[in-house]
Design a protein around this motif. Sequence first.
Motif, PDB file in Angstrom:
ATOM      1  N   ALA A 124      36.937  68.232  28.471  1.00  0.00           N
ATOM      2  CA  ALA A 124      37.013  69.643  28.402  1.00  0.00           C
ATOM      3  C   ALA A 124      37.488  70.554  27.705  1.00  0.00           C
ATOM      4  N   THR A 125      38.141  69.517  26.855  1.00  0.00           N
ATOM      5  CA  THR A 125      38.379  69.798  24.784  1.00  0.00           C
ATOM      6  C   THR A 125      37.077  69.133  24.315  1.00  0.00           C
ATOM      7  N   LEU A 126      36.494  68.445  24.926  1.00  0.00           N
ATOM      8  CA  LEU A 126      35.241  68.074  24.348  1.00  0.00           C
ATOM      9  C   LEU A 126      34.001  69.091  24.204  1.00  0.00           C
ATOM     10  N   LEU A 127      34.020  69.942  25.671  1.00  0.00           N
ATOM     11  CA  LEU A 127      33.486  70.456  25.797  1.00  0.00           C
ATOM     12  C   LEU A 127      33.580  72.069  24.516  1.00  0.00           C
ATOM     13  N   VAL A 128      34.990  72.043  24.316  1.00  0.00           N
ATOM     14  CA  VAL A 128      35.269  73.088  23.155  1.00  0.00           C
ATOM     15  C   VAL A 128      34.700  72.822  21.778  1.00  0.00           C
ATOM     16  N   TRP A 129      34.762  71.787  21.229  1.00  0.00           N
ATOM     17  CA  TRP A 129      34.585  71.620  19.959  1.00  0.00           C
ATOM     18  C   TRP A 129      33.262  71.059  20.072  1.00  0.00           C
ATOM     19  N   PHE A 146      38.423  77.241  25.718  1.00  0.00           N
ATOM     20  CA  PHE A 146      39.309  76.854  26.067  1.00  0.00           C
ATOM     21  C   PHE A 146      39.633  76.894  27.786  1.00  0.00           C
ATOM     22  N   ALA A 147      39.521  78.292  27.976  1.00  0.00           N
ATOM     23  CA  ALA A 147      40.713  78.334  29.145  1.00  0.00           C
ATOM     24  C   ALA A 147      39.700  77.720  30.221  1.00  0.00           C
ATOM     25  N   ALA A 148      38.758  78.410  29.639  1.00  0.00           N
ATOM     26  CA  ALA A 148      37.158  78.869  30.942  1.00  0.00           C
ATOM     27  C   ALA A 148      36.904  76.304  30.967  1.00  0.00           C
ATOM     28  N   SER A 149      36.716  76.288  29.551  1.00  0.00           N
ATOM     29  CA  SER A 149      36.535  74.623  30.023  1.00  0.00           C
ATOM     30  C   SER A 149      38.368  74.425  30.696  1.00  0.00           C
ATOM     31  N   TRP A 150      38.800  74.272  30.417  1.00  0.00           N
ATOM     32  CA  TRP A 150      39.981  73.403  31.029  1.00  0.00           C
ATOM     33  C   TRP A 150      40.281  73.557  32.997  1.00  0.00           C
ATOM     34  N   ALA A 151      39.613  75.367  33.002  1.00  0.00           N
ATOM     35  CA  ALA A 151      39.907  75.148  34.752  1.00  0.00           C
ATOM     36  C   ALA A 151      38.215  74.555  35.409  1.00  0.00           C
ATOM     37  N   LEU A 152      36.963  74.541  34.825  1.00  0.00           N
ATOM     38  CA  LEU A 152      35.581  73.696  35.122  1.00  0.00           C
ATOM     39  C   LEU A 152      36.113  72.552  35.075  1.00  0.00           C
ATOM     40  N   LEU A 193      43.216  79.739  35.933  1.00  0.00           N
ATOM     41  CA  LEU A 193      42.618  80.053  34.884  1.00  0.00           C
ATOM     42  C   LEU A 193      43.449  80.617  33.684  1.00  0.00           C
ATOM     43  N   LEU A 194      43.829  81.960  34.836  1.00  0.00           N
ATOM     44  CA  LEU A 194      44.681  83.204  33.456  1.00  0.00           C
ATOM     45  C   LEU A 194      45.462  82.906  33.113  1.00  0.00           C
ATOM     46  N   THR A 195      46.115  81.315  33.651  1.00  0.00           N
ATOM     47  CA  THR A 195      47.404  80.912  33.792  1.00  0.00           C
ATOM     48  C   THR A 195      47.082  79.887  31.993  1.00  0.00           C
ATOM     49  N   VAL A 196      46.256  79.446  31.911  1.00  0.00           N
ATOM     50  CA  VAL A 196      45.996  78.992  30.981  1.00  0.00           C
ATOM     51  C   VAL A 196      45.686  79.772  29.776  1.00  0.00           C
ATOM     52  N   LEU A 197      44.420  80.402  30.085  1.00  0.00           N
ATOM     53  CA  LEU A 197      44.348  81.680  29.386  1.00  0.00           C
ATOM     54  C   LEU A 197      45.301  82.411  28.638  1.00  0.00           C
ATOM     55  N   VAL A 198      46.243  82.558  29.475  1.00  0.00           N
ATOM     56  CA  VAL A 198      47.607  82.954  28.991  1.00  0.00           C
ATOM     57  C   VAL A 198      48.302  82.695  28.003  1.00  0.00           C
ATOM     58  N   ALA A 199      48.275  81.541  28.438  1.00  0.00           N
ATOM     59  CA  ALA A 199      49.742  80.229  27.366  1.00  0.00           C
ATOM     60  C   ALA A 199      48.686  80.052  26.392  1.00  0.00           C
ATOM     61  N   SER A 200      47.909  79.872  26.487  1.00  0.00           N
ATOM     62  CA  SER A 200      46.997  79.716  25.158  1.00  0.00           C
ATOM     63  C   SER A 200      46.848  80.822  24.049  1.00  0.00           C
TER      64      SER A 200
END
Length: 533
Positions: A124-129, A146-152, A193-200
């Motif tokens: 997930a972090t590699l995809l974002v990078w 990042f939130a989208a990649s994490w959720a995927l 997804l929404l939780t990671v988005l807002v938390a980030s």
Amino acid sequence: MTATDMTTPPARLGRLSAGLAGLTGWRRLLAAAGFGGLATLALPPAGAVPLLLIAFPGLLWLLDGARTKRQAFAVGWFFGFGHHLLGLYWISAALFTDIERFWWALPLSAAGLPILLAMFTGFATLLVWVLRGRGMGQGLGKVVLFAASWALFEWLRGHVFTGFPWNLVGYGWTGFLPVLQGVSLIGIYGLSLLTVLVASLPAGLADAAVPRRRAWGALAAGLALFTALGAWGGLRLAGASDAAVPGVRLRLVQPAIDQRLKWAAGERVRNVQQQMELSVSSSGEPVTHVIWAETAVPLFLDQDARLRQALGSVTPPGGLLITGVPRMEAGPEGEPLYYNSLAAVDGSGAVTGRFDKFHLVPFGEYMPLRRWLPVGAIAGNGAEFSAGPGPVSLDLKGLPPVSPLICYEVIFPGAVLPAAQDGAGRPRWMLNLTNDAWYGNTAGPYQHFAIARTRAVEEGMPLVRVANTGISGVVDAHGRITAMLPLGHRGVVDAALPEALPAPTLYGRVGDGAFGLLLLTCFAVGLRARHRS
């Protein structure tokens, strides 16, 4: 406030983010693992969701300091390792029921599973990078990407290699039922997804490329989103019905038998007798159906007519005793096949309904690497179980159609009910038989119950859960607990069976379709954010 104040990040956050981005070597990896462990505390039983506002920005700031693909992957991997090492420590407790035999598996269970699961966070972090290196995901777009990649990759973790969707971030909301109502629309993956988005979003406060007004506005909008979701959920709960299925009174039996005694040769009959005594104990209102836990009868019921008659003697008049049992049948070449099953016994001792578990636990109920690990499955005392057909709608006397689920079959979103094309009618409730005595007084049983509770909200359907020891209970179609026996408690609880919602929830109709649309939207927004704030 000057124009400069509105475009520069707060000094302390700026220093913190720069300091984390500047970490190298083992310091960066140790910090990533620490943030991952911190994120675990947002999940049951702690439920400290606000800690995600620290954990995910910390991960993003560490990712800002990555200079190579290897470093970007390592940051995510160590975050995931710390997250799962703390979140899944309890799995090792199962080995101590026979540690002399399975001592060799202790390091594999303690660290092996976190090592594998951390791969998903690393990718997930590699995809974002990689995408940011190509000019995408700039400014606040980084957070969305990042939130989208994490959720995927969280979704992939729940599906590949039979899947293990345990401790999804959205489960942190099981302690706050109004927000949890959101899973009736977008499922647990969408809530994650929404939780990671807002938390980030606090990560944007330290980004010099993002005007402070925009960063604060985004954070305020994110918090407002969850406030609105909670308000909608509160209204949904306020309008919830307390209706119960007429003529049905369930007795859940939780014997709290120590796992080391459950299968002991000299204890099996005594264990059954204890549950029979609990089943007929006096109560204020007559019960119609008695339910025992997973493998509550540690004997082959089909081969023992006397045992069936004994169980029939404690079956309520005109009702059923529903219990977990092992089952054996001959295979195509005469070899024995074993199943982790459910059986319904009537007053005459006849088995009138049966279900075989279909989603088996790797290493626990079968050995996926038998070529390299020539040992038997842990839960099967050396024998391996065979898988039954997929989810079914079971018709049992005096009860609405039910979807039976054994043990961790209940953790798989969207896979707890038979598909409409299978020709079966939609069940009206779910029955989860389990045995969490393997894990003692750890976080595992609390997490398992919270996950099962979420399925009820997703599907708009009550769930009855009966465990050998904790946590047994009845959850209605909105996730409200109407009856419960706590972990480690020996006894029974009598309860009505709540009615299902009159129509399926949005999630019940489209499954992960709404989550998929939300995921694609986030990717589109994140990818369009190219070198502009």
